[in-house]
Scaffold this active site. Sequence first.
Site, short mmCIF file in Angstrom:
data_model
loop_
_atom_site.label_atom_id
_atom_site.label_comp_id
_atom_site.label_asym_id
_atom_site.label_seq_id
_atom_site.Cartn_x
_atom_site.Cartn_y
_atom_site.Cartn_z
N CYS A 41 0.82 -1.21 0.00
CA CYS A 41 0.00 0.00 0.00
C CYS A 41 0.85 1.25 0.00
CB CYS A 41 -0.85 0.09 1.26
SG CYS A 41 -1.99 -1.25 1.43
N ARG A 91 -11.92 0.71 -6.30
CA ARG A 91 -11.47 0.54 -4.91
C ARG A 91 -10.68 1.77 -4.47
NH1 ARG A 91 -8.03 -1.81 -0.83
NH2 ARG A 91 -9.22 -3.36 0.30
P1 XMP Z 1 -0.71 -7.33 3.19
O1 XMP Z 1 0.04 -6.56 4.22
O2 XMP Z 1 -1.15 -8.66 3.69
O3 XMP Z 1 -2.04 -6.46 2.92
O4 XMP Z 1 0.07 -7.39 1.92
C1 XMP Z 1 -3.08 -6.90 2.08
C2 XMP Z 1 -4.20 -5.87 2.11
O5 XMP Z 1 -3.76 -4.62 1.57
C3 XMP Z 1 -4.89 -3.92 1.04
N1 XMP Z 1 -4.54 -3.49 -0.31
C4 XMP Z 1 -4.13 -2.27 -0.64
N2 XMP Z 1 -4.02 -1.14 0.10
N3 XMP Z 1 -3.21 0.02 -1.79
C5 XMP Z 1 -3.58 0.02 -0.48
O6 XMP Z 1 -3.49 1.06 0.18
C6 XMP Z 1 -3.30 -1.08 -2.60
O7 XMP Z 1 -2.96 -1.03 -3.78
C7 XMP Z 1 -3.80 -2.27 -1.99
N4 XMP Z 1 -4.05 -3.51 -2.49
C8 XMP Z 1 -4.50 -4.23 -1.43
C9 XMP Z 1 -6.07 -4.86 1.07
O8 XMP Z 1 -6.88 -4.50 2.17
C10 XMP Z 1 -5.39 -6.22 1.25
O9 XMP Z 1 -6.24 -7.18 1.83
#
Ligand code: XMP
Length: 488
Positions: free
Chosen positions: A313, A409
């Site tokens: 993120c 999203r």
């Molecule tokens: P981890 O830490 O397990 O997190 O890699 C997965 C979660 O991250 C969120 N997610 C995002 N958040 N930008 C964001 O700010 C993104 O591009 C993004 N893609 C996923 C999502 O909640 C996921 O389950």
Amino acid sequence: MTIDPAANAAIFDGPEALTFDDVLVVPGWSEVLPTDVSTATTLAGIELKVPLMSAAMDTVTEAPLAVALARAGGIGVLHRNLPVEGQAAEVDRVKRSQSGMISAPISLPPTATLADAEALMAQHKISGVPITDPDGRMVGILTNRDVRFCTSADDHKPVTEFMTADGLVTAPMGTSLDDAVGILHTHRIEKLPLVDGRGRLAGLITVKDINKRIEHPDATLDDAGRLRVGAAIGVTDVEERVGALADAGVDMIVIDTAHGHSRGVVDAVRIVSKGWPDLPVIAGNVVTAEGVETLVEAGADVIKVGVGAGSICTTRVVAGAGMPQLSAIWECRMAARAHGIPIIADGGIVTSGDIVKAFVAGADAVMLGNALAGVDEAPGELELVDGAMWKTYRGMGSAGAMRGRATDRYATGQGNQKHVAEGVEARVRYAGPMSELVGQLVGGLRSGMGYAGAADLDDLRDRTRLTRITGAGLRESHPHDVQVLRDE
Ligand code: XMP
């Protein structure tokens, strides 16, 4: 074990928000062995023996990973970077992967040719097909054993020339799985057709499905013995998408947005909970008590927590918004528990130690992206880089993913302007098969429960203390003053 529950409140009620590396679980009096603890949790009536969910991301959850995680006792959430029919087909793949009893078995009429039967069996990856007359009555069954020595010269001949018809073994509808095992064994057969009072084919029990049940005793199953699966939706095309997902048999809908405390999400929750009252609705993501209250009031059954914590993120960098994840879990848990609503901690979890801390802070389940993206079952090819194996992992708000369909999203409200990415495209270390990885993660969770003296996740949430640590404490927590030779 007597822990003052106010002890953790004192940590979280301070002026700063905290995350995983800011705290440690305080070892407590323990009478439990890690092997004996229960890691079971319940989300809107769905019981998981392993409280792990996979992130709805296009480099994490498609049908193969959802199948593997459900077999291991967790549940996958299929991503929504696909057209409606494509995502519904993924649900269908999971639901058809195993079953207690197949309730609508594929069959063929006696007039079908051998070539028809072979094409059908190849298409559905099945090893046999019941043959039924126009009234649906069983007249035979054609299995691989019947056609083993056939050649292409037989292709045009009717299946009736090859099928097993004499001594056909069937059982009445309602036969239990245990009784079915006995019948399959006695007759040394692999498929048991179930028939109704008029001899019409009504179900099928297979050795393959029974073996899968024995091999995966923790699997997350629905009432028909099929694996359970969730699917993500956004705030656009809600009715059309949920309709198709529900028809395909989805077990939970996850309204998957970067900012759940918003009008669009509230409206989507209302549409789903009103239109499909039997389908559990998970909504998010939020990080505040007000966010939880709003979504619960709208009708959400479970709340998903986390803004900007994910490893891929960049929301906090790009938008300057978010909340360190452990404080977010704590605050949301306090609000959600007043309504008896469970919460899912989503994002920022890398190690099994983080999982333990997420539960102590109040999670009912954790959602993993990074930690699962490297398994064999995740989408994407293995890459060899600098002598190590990697798999692709990207944020759903990354430029690459947004070129797909995930724009709403992260880009809701950005109008026609160029979408601003809130995630990166990356890779993670290859992690082997899902079953081994889940074994490691759950092993770590069990170990943490042993240190806490927690027999189950309620104990971990309600009777376990956290302590804040300093930078020096964090350095001390990791291997230090050595050259690490092996780290597995
Ligand atoms: P981890 O830490 O397990 O997190 O890699 C997965 C979660 O991250 C969120 N997610 C995002 N958040 N930008 C964001 O700010 C993104 O591009 C993004 N893609 C996923 C999502 O909640 C996921 O389950």
